[in-house]
Design a protein around this motif. Sequence first.
Motif, mmCIF file in Angstrom:
data_model
loop_
_atom_site.group_PDB
_atom_site.id
_atom_site.type_symbol
_atom_site.label_atom_id
_atom_site.label_comp_id
_atom_site.label_asym_id
_atom_site.label_seq_id
_atom_site.Cartn_x
_atom_site.Cartn_y
_atom_site.Cartn_z
ATOM 1 N N ILE A 159 0.827 -1.221 0.000
ATOM 2 C CA ILE A 159 0.000 0.000 0.000
ATOM 3 C C ILE A 159 0.856 1.263 0.000
ATOM 4 O O ILE A 159 0.355 2.356 0.275
ATOM 5 C CB ILE A 159 -0.974 0.024 1.206
ATOM 6 N N PHE A 160 2.132 1.132 -0.355
ATOM 7 C CA PHE A 160 3.007 2.306 -0.392
ATOM 8 C C PHE A 160 2.507 3.327 -1.409
ATOM 9 O O PHE A 160 2.682 4.539 -1.225
ATOM 10 C CB PHE A 160 4.439 1.874 -0.730
ATOM 11 N N GLU A 161 1.893 2.850 -2.466
ATOM 12 C CA GLU A 161 1.372 3.753 -3.495
ATOM 13 C C GLU A 161 -0.127 3.995 -3.341
ATOM 14 O O GLU A 161 -0.784 4.504 -4.250
ATOM 15 C CB GLU A 161 1.671 3.190 -4.879
ATOM 16 N N GLY A 162 -0.678 3.653 -2.172
ATOM 17 C CA GLY A 162 -2.085 3.906 -1.901
ATOM 18 C C GLY A 162 -2.936 2.661 -1.994
ATOM 19 O O GLY A 162 -2.453 1.570 -2.322
ATOM 20 N N ARG A 163 -4.219 2.844 -1.705
ATOM 21 C CA ARG A 163 -5.153 1.721 -1.721
ATOM 22 C C ARG A 163 -6.569 2.277 -1.770
ATOM 23 O O ARG A 163 -6.897 3.241 -1.069
ATOM 24 C CB ARG A 163 -4.967 0.883 -0.454
ATOM 25 N N ASP A 164 -7.412 1.695 -2.611
ATOM 26 C CA ASP A 164 -8.824 2.055 -2.617
ATOM 27 C C ASP A 164 -9.478 1.426 -1.396
ATOM 28 O O ASP A 164 -9.383 0.213 -1.187
ATOM 29 C CB ASP A 164 -9.509 1.554 -3.890
ATOM 30 N N CYS A 165 -10.133 2.262 -0.592
ATOM 31 C CA CYS A 165 -10.698 1.789 0.671
ATOM 32 C C CYS A 165 -12.206 1.950 0.695
ATOM 33 O O CYS A 165 -12.774 2.758 -0.044
ATOM 34 C CB CYS A 165 -10.100 2.565 1.852
ATOM 35 N N ALA A 166 -12.824 1.194 1.566
ATOM 36 C CA ALA A 166 -14.259 1.352 1.808
ATOM 37 C C ALA A 166 -14.526 2.712 2.420
ATOM 38 O O ALA A 166 -13.635 3.369 2.969
ATOM 39 C CB ALA A 166 -14.743 0.239 2.735
ATOM 40 N N GLU A 185 -8.768 4.109 9.893
ATOM 41 C CA GLU A 185 -9.842 3.126 9.973
ATOM 42 C C GLU A 185 -9.430 1.774 9.373
ATOM 43 O O GLU A 185 -8.429 1.629 8.695
ATOM 44 C CB GLU A 185 -11.142 3.648 9.360
ATOM 45 N N PHE A 186 -10.261 0.778 9.671
ATOM 46 C CA PHE A 186 -9.889 -0.626 9.539
ATOM 47 C C PHE A 186 -9.532 -1.055 8.123
ATOM 48 O O PHE A 186 -8.576 -1.801 7.927
ATOM 49 C CB PHE A 186 -11.012 -1.509 10.082
ATOM 50 N N ASP A 187 -10.280 -0.618 7.140
ATOM 51 C CA ASP A 187 -10.010 -1.094 5.788
ATOM 52 C C ASP A 187 -8.680 -0.569 5.266
ATOM 53 O O ASP A 187 -8.052 -1.202 4.417
ATOM 54 C CB ASP A 187 -11.142 -0.687 4.840
ATOM 55 N N ALA A 188 -8.227 0.558 5.800
ATOM 56 C CA ALA A 188 -6.950 1.109 5.362
ATOM 57 C C ALA A 188 -5.775 0.325 5.918
ATOM 58 O O ALA A 188 -4.769 0.104 5.224
ATOM 59 C CB ALA A 188 -6.845 2.581 5.772
ATOM 60 N N PHE A 189 -5.863 -0.099 7.173
ATOM 61 C CA PHE A 189 -4.690 -0.756 7.758
ATOM 62 C C PHE A 189 -4.797 -2.276 7.858
ATOM 63 O O PHE A 189 -3.899 -2.936 8.390
ATOM 64 C CB PHE A 189 -4.319 -0.158 9.126
#
Length: 555
Positions: A159-166, A185-189
């Motif tokens: 996820i160094f370049e980001g991540r699509d999260c809820a 929040e949870f979906d990010a980590f």
Amino acid sequence: MRQADLIVTNASVLTMDAAAPRARAVAIADGRILAVGSDAEIAEREGPATETVDAKSASLLPGFVESHLHLFLGGAELAHLQLGGLHGVAAVGEAIRSFAAAHPERPLLMAQSADYEIFGRAATRNDLDAILPDRPFAMTAADHHTVWANSAALKAAGIFEGRDCAAGSEVVMGADGFASGELREFDAFTPIMALSGEDRASLGLRTGGEPDPAPTPAERAADRANLARGLAHLARHGVTSAVNMDGNRYTLDLLEEMRQAGELTARIRVPFHFKPCMQMSDLDWASAMTRNWNDDWLASGFVKMFMDGVVDSGTAWMLNDYPDRPGWRGEPLFDRNHFAKIATELDRRGLQIAVHAIGDAAVHAVIDGYAAARKANGARDSRHRIEHVELIDPGDVPRLAELGIIASVQPSHPPGAMDFPMEPTTSRIGRKRWADAYRCRTLAEAGARLAFASDWPVADVSVLRGINAAVTRKPWADGLQDESVGLMDALAAYTIGGAHAEHTDDRKGMLRKGYLADLVLLSGDIEAAAPEEIDQLEIGLTVCGGRAVYRAGSP
């Protein structure tokens, strides 16, 4: 006359039974309270095999009911680095490097209770890289709604370049186009947690799902060890009943194995965790868990949901703009109309509902949902709950009592009351709203039933520290209402109030003949202690189901 297995005599007994509030001694047999009365009356129950404990006038109470915690996660985190109270690059850096040196085998080094302003501001990946550049490292805020990770961890998690999260979760990006290190929040980590090999401990909180692939025998044994560590921690603090606020079937399976092995030292309730991505049909799992576990040791019977996040990260859902972010009020995890439909269906099934709602918009929406359920299904003794209620619109205060909603609040959470600092929370709430924040006495005076808890491992599980915080809390500024409560009200919220919240007050939460033999003996008389010194008392003996599960001085 039936003889007792255990007698506690010469005690200052606070029964929490309004019909007979005080006594001097208690006798128990076969996991139940045999008699409550004077020393002379209870002495008649003593036999050759009876163990007799001289309380030396110390307080004897019903076993404490911890109404909101995370047992599996808390047990695992006892083995992590603890950063509570540490600030600044030097102190934090030394702690992290020492912990890393002591644990060369861990694929992810985890720290807990990091302050939102640990370096005088929020941490970044660059701060953490300067301390530990070559191994994945992450630290979690005390509230468990934000994680800060170094570059090694971000890269290992992909996820160094980001991540699509809820909705409600965010991988915060830096000006350089890469993740800043802050994960909200949870979906990010979740990808970070997966690096640890302990992510099953937080699975019931993050997703509510089951482990996939199925854990190996060694992994199951490790998970049971984490639960056992958590249970021992509860026993040391006089907790004999705990309401877990995350869950899945796997958690209950492990606890069932422990019960069969005689290793269960507290009574545990575990919910089905309903997430925004789930469908109504998934509620069949909640009903099945309730059918399979519904006794005095292990029970389900309720569904946990999150309506929003937390104030410090700006993810709590507010009725007004955050003072430092004009135009931003947070966002709900469930559409209010959809939540009302879910609440109505859960209520129809006879399941209790417990919803994390911190912002005043979230609290309002949850109350509306409970009102919709009552309108659709008719009134019943549902005892639906709101967890935290950290900000509430004045117009919603009387609605809790009107709808029979349990206010599940944590005396340890108001900034300045125990371990949490004043900032950034008070500024994020804003001076104009302080009067509506962390209301406790106000809710009780309006007729709401209170259940106290710690939200461990978010805060210290110590009930005595929680009582101290509840009775000594001071207003943040002149003109604000005193939201502290009296000693007996605090004790009630940790005993009979907690039992009422879980529908077990007909057999638990009081010291009364026939009730479950759960009790806690303190090291002194809590009524004689100065309010600010209550937390200096200790637990002398914890008894659950008639069995001593903790004795002061024992290994």
